[in-house]
Design an enzyme around this catalytic site. Structure first.
Site, PDB file in Angstrom:
ATOM      1  N   GLU A 322       0.810  -1.219   0.000  1.00 58.57           N
ATOM      2  CA  GLU A 322       0.000   0.000   0.000  1.00 58.57           C
ATOM      3  C   GLU A 322       0.847   1.275   0.000  1.00 58.57           C
ATOM      4  O   GLU A 322       0.614   2.190   0.776  1.00 58.57           O
ATOM      5  CB  GLU A 322      -0.952   0.017   1.206  1.00 58.57           C
ATOM      6  CG  GLU A 322      -1.990  -1.092   1.160  1.00 58.57           C
ATOM      7  CD  GLU A 322      -3.041  -1.007   2.251  1.00 58.57           C
ATOM      8  OE1 GLU A 322      -2.711  -0.524   3.350  1.00 58.57           O
ATOM      9  OE2 GLU A 322      -4.177  -1.429   2.008  1.00 58.57           O
ATOM     10  N   ASP A 395      -8.499  -8.963   3.803  1.00 56.33           N
ATOM     11  CA  ASP A 395      -8.263  -7.879   4.754  1.00 56.33           C
ATOM     12  C   ASP A 395      -9.344  -7.762   5.826  1.00 56.33           C
ATOM     13  O   ASP A 395     -10.191  -6.885   5.741  1.00 56.33           O
ATOM     14  CB  ASP A 395      -8.168  -6.543   3.997  1.00 56.33           C
ATOM     15  CG  ASP A 395      -7.750  -5.401   4.910  1.00 56.33           C
ATOM     16  OD1 ASP A 395      -7.270  -5.682   6.021  1.00 56.33           O
ATOM     17  OD2 ASP A 395      -7.902  -4.239   4.505  1.00 56.33           O
ATOM     18  N   GLU A 423     -12.867  -1.866  12.007  1.00 54.04           N
ATOM     19  CA  GLU A 423     -12.757  -1.173  10.718  1.00 54.04           C
ATOM     20  C   GLU A 423     -13.875  -1.583   9.758  1.00 54.04           C
ATOM     21  O   GLU A 423     -14.424  -0.749   9.052  1.00 54.04           O
ATOM     22  CB  GLU A 423     -11.389  -1.477  10.092  1.00 54.04           C
ATOM     23  CG  GLU A 423     -11.265  -0.950   8.680  1.00 54.04           C
ATOM     24  CD  GLU A 423      -9.913  -1.235   8.029  1.00 54.04           C
ATOM     25  OE1 GLU A 423      -9.012  -1.758   8.699  1.00 54.04           O
ATOM     26  OE2 GLU A 423      -9.774  -0.913   6.833  1.00 54.04           O
TER      27      GLU A 423
HETATM   28  C1  BDP Z   1      -6.180  -2.141   5.978  1.00 52.82           C
HETATM   29  C2  BDP Z   1      -6.484  -0.758   6.443  1.00 52.82           C
HETATM   30  C3  BDP Z   1      -5.341   0.198   6.325  1.00 52.82           C
HETATM   31  C4  BDP Z   1      -4.095  -0.442   6.917  1.00 52.82           C
HETATM   32  C5  BDP Z   1      -3.843  -1.766   6.266  1.00 52.82           C
HETATM   33  C6  BDP Z   1      -2.717  -2.556   6.889  1.00 52.82           C
HETATM   34  O1  BDP Z   1      -7.569  -0.308   5.663  1.00 52.82           O
HETATM   35  O2  BDP Z   1      -5.699   1.372   6.974  1.00 52.82           O
HETATM   36  O3  BDP Z   1      -3.005   0.390   6.777  1.00 52.82           O
HETATM   37  O4  BDP Z   1      -4.955  -2.598   6.389  1.00 52.82           O
HETATM   38  O5  BDP Z   1      -3.012  -3.544   7.558  1.00 52.82           O
HETATM   39  O6  BDP Z   1      -7.112  -2.967   6.613  1.00 52.82           O
HETATM   40  O7  BDP Z   1      -1.560  -2.246   6.716  1.00 52.82           O
END
Ligand code: BDP
Length: 735
Positions: A322, A395, A423
């Site tokens: 990401e 996720d 979340e």
């Molecule tokens: C996702 C989230 C994000 C996190 C990412 C992570 O949306 O904010 O940074 O995972 O785990 O669930 O690195």
């Protein structure tokens, strides 16, 4: 006459109104004082069961704590706070041995009385952190002893003993032996240095960077107490999307204060690092892990940290994921990238926790990515690297199959990452006890070494011989008075800690413990709310994404529904990528006619998921693209079943509301009213989720809403418009 009758009726109704109001007020008021939730499950209220109270009072007259260390001090502090309140009686805390029953706490090294019991066999079985609580006759007197090999073991034993009292258990003949099944039982905070918490919905970060290091807020100690009471022994205090500044001297000094506050409670401090730190705060012009200057920089940094925090845990790393920097920029793989950090902390006994949450825009199926990237690297990581893998392949969705990485890495320490913060479960607004989700993930059978190789067995090192083991829980704790926003998010924090200690506990028994400690031991509360907790996660699945649907969220904040999302810069950020619905059917084909991700599982699991008829229906659309007319086990078509599930989800929330209403007399007004209000929001959101999804899928299938279900009054366009108009407070995404 008429006039008189009118006056009479008016007076009568006034009288009735006043009386009803009085009656309402009367039933409304419970005798419990209001609570703000700050104490969480460490409330230490007078024991409610009269018989048990009597028993405890007669058995505990003096408290004898042997030894001398900050941890021993913490034990004494806790007991002298807890016992007089629980028992409503004065006890002796001057280490005097009475002839009417004592609580004796010590190791065989610090307590001659415990030493004299000759417990070396038992003690040799419980390791450094385990404890023994039992009844023992000493000098002709019945005592309760808490024994361990270390002061930290005694602390865990103390909290376990207090739990017995708080849950009104019979302590007349105690015989408890317990030790943790994994080594690192860790919280991950996604806290930014700005104090905004990514995916945190409970106020600002607990860490007051502005007043650290000088001000040691007592809340840091309460944080440590709560965590130690459930066995948590490590915490990474900053966001995995890490600000490099955390490694500057200025911040290291602040971290010292936190580490000092946590230490008596056995909690090791970790930090998340930014892979480009050597450049961003070190002044180098590269972060290439094989560059000698970079290697030296990490070594020097580790030396500096350990000089300041001798028991520092190590680094948590999100790299090449990401948009976070990582070793790929230098054509190095994850193992090369991790090992340079591992070398730096190794001389100090530290570990590097490397996250496996990776996915790139090129992949045809995001599900496959982590496995495809990490399995070829098995055995290439240094011994003090642990790979941290989210429970599912995508996720933290409401329901995911387990990640195929569990059971596929015999030579790489692998730990489990779970999400406590909601979340994807309605933030701080919805009641959604995650214990059942955690249990489902932990109990999933990987078949890595035949039947009975569960994810829990893998991460505890029972399946493969891992050097380091652990579980991490991503938390949202913030400076909101009750730590978590929704009072029931505390239950998921609690469940995470208890399961990390002992993954064989059940979500049900943990919920029961938590309710007793957090609210009351009254069965008239425990029975209905226990049911609510146990069904709450399933309700959340039903009104959002039943039968194996995934990621139908509005982009960014992940609160509301947007199953129609398409055409974003990356396909795997859209909802249509995940559900693949059209006029004929719905679901992501992960069999050989699709991405074939099922091949990543061991044979037995693969065979189960490959076949549409043996795939459990809860996972159906995770693995198969099926026609709307597909016949389900119930005899309904997939379309009908899907719609029924959505409606069932809403009904479950309404049922939860009724159950909650029924417990009004048994708890304090403040917490009752808060949960009641939040359930109202949840009901509204559940209806919105249901209607958005049902209407959207109907626009593709063209099929009618089954008979007997009320059709949504508003149309799809209305629900689509809500995505733009309803404000969702979510740090990083809207603020
Ligand atoms: C996702 C989230 C994000 C996190 C990412 C992570 O949306 O904010 O940074 O995972 O785990 O669930 O690195």
């Amino acid at each position: 006459m008429i006039k008189r009758k009118f006056i009479y009726l008016f007076a009568l109704s006034l009288f009735t109104v006043i009386n009803c109001k009085a009656a309402l007020v009367q039933t409304y008021q419970s005798d419990k004082p209001n609570e703000d939730g700050y104490e969480a499950w460490l409330r230490y209220q007078l024991v409610e069961d009269a018989e048990m109270l009597q028993q405890y009072r007669s058995m505990i007259n003096s408290v004898i704590v042997a030894g001398d260390s900050p941890t021993i001090q913490a034990i004494s502090d806790e007991l002298s706070e807890a016992l007089p309140q629980l028992l409503s009686k004065q006890l002796l805390f001057d280490n005097s041995f009475t002839d009417s029953g004592n609580l004796i706490i010590g190791t065989s090294g610090t307590s001659a009385r415990i030493n004299a019991l000759g417990m070396s066999d038992e003690l040799s079985q419980i390791g450094d952190e385990g404890y023994i609580i039992k009844s023992a006759t000493i000098e002709g007197v019945e005592n309760i002893i808490i024994a361990a090999n270390t002061d930290l073991g005694l602390l865990y034993g103390t909290f376990a003993f207090l739990r017995e009292l708080q849950t009104n258990a019979d302590i007349s003949s105690l015989s408890i032996q317990s030790s943790p099944k994994v080594q690192y039982r860790m919280l991950n905070h996604w806290d930014n240095l700005s104090r905004l918490v990514e995916r945190g919905y409970a106020g600002l970060s607990l860490w007051e960077w502005g007043s650290l290091p000088e001000y040691n807020n007592p809340r840091y100690t309460d944080y440590a107490r709560l965590n130690a009471s459930i066995g948590i022994n490590a915490t990474a205090v900053n966001n995995v999307n890490a600000d490099p500044k955390i490694l500057t001297e200025q911040f290291l000094e602040k971290l010292v204060t936190l580490a000092d506050a946590f230490r008596p409670y056995g909690i090791k401090l970790f930090v998340s690092i930014n892979y480009q730190s050597p450049m961003r705060v070190g002044g180098l012009d590269t972060a290439d892990p094989l560059d000698p200057d970079v290697r030296q920089w990490w070594k020097d940094k580790a030396d500096q940290i350990y000089e300041m925090i001798p028991d520092f845990g190590g680094f948590l790393v999100k790299a090449d994921s990401e948009g976070q920097p990582g070793p790929f920029a230098y054509d190095r793989d994850h193992a090369v990238g991790a090992n340079v950090l591992a070398e730096a902390v190794e001389p100090h006994g530290g570990v590097v926790i490397w996250r496996a949450f990776v996915y790139s825009p090129e992949q045809e199926d995001r599900f496959r990515e982590a496995y495809d990237e990490f399995v070829p690297l098995d055995g290439k990581f240094n011994d003090n690297v642990i790979l941290q893998v989210k429970n599912g392949p995508i996720d933290f969705q409401p329901r995911e199959p387990f990640s195929p990485l569990f059971g596929a890495l015999p030579n790489t320490n692998t730990m489990l990452e779970l999400q406590i913060t909601q979340e994807y479960f309605g933030f701080d607004k919805h009641l959604a006890y995650q214990g059942t989700l955690f249990e489902e993930a932990i109990d999933s059978d990987t078949y890595a070494k035949g039947k009975g190789s569960t994810v829990g067995d893998v991460v505890s090192g029972n399946v493969f011989d891992y050097e380091y083991t652990g579980m991490a829980g991503v938390v949202n704790l913030g400076n909101t008075q009750n730590w978590t926003g929704h009072p029931f998010v505390q239950s998921s924090w609690y469940a995470f800690g208890r399961l990390a200690w002992d993954y064989t506990l059940t979500a049900d028994e943990i919920a029961d413990e938590w309710m007793r400690m957090t609210f009351t031991n009254n069965e008239r509360f425990l029975d209905p709310i226990g049911e609510v907790m146990m069904q709450s996660r399933e309700a959340g699945v039903n009104y959002r994404m039943p039968l194996g649907l995934t990621h139908l969220y509005a982009q960014g904040h992940h609160y509301g529904p947007a199953p129609w999302t398409a055409n974003l810069p990356r396909p795997d950020w859209t909802a249509v990528y995940y559900h693949k619905a059209d006029e004929n059917g719905i679901g992501f084909d992960r069999t050989e006619s699709g991405s074939n991700a099922v091949e990543q599982y061991h044979d037995e699991v693969e065979a189960m998921f490959r076949n549409v008829n043996t795939t459990p229906e809860d996972y159906l659309l995770w693995f198969h693209h099926v026609p709307w007319t597909h016949e389900m086990k119930s005899g309904k078509t997939l379309w009908e079943e899907l719609i029924h599930k959505y409606y069932e989800g809403v009904e479950q929330v309404r049922w939860m509301q009724k159950k909650w209403e029924s417990v009004k007399p048994f708890i304090d007004e403040q917490r009752f009213e808060q949960v009641k209000a939040l359930l109202k929001i949840q009901e509204k959101d559940a209806v919105r989720w249901r209607n958005s999804c049902v209407l959207y899928f109907q626009s593709l299938s063209g099929l009618p809403i089954p008979d007997g279900l009320d059709k949504p009054v508003r149309d799809l366009e209305y629900y689509k418009s809500l995505e733009r108009t309803v404000y969702v407070p979510a740090p990083r995404y809207n603020d």
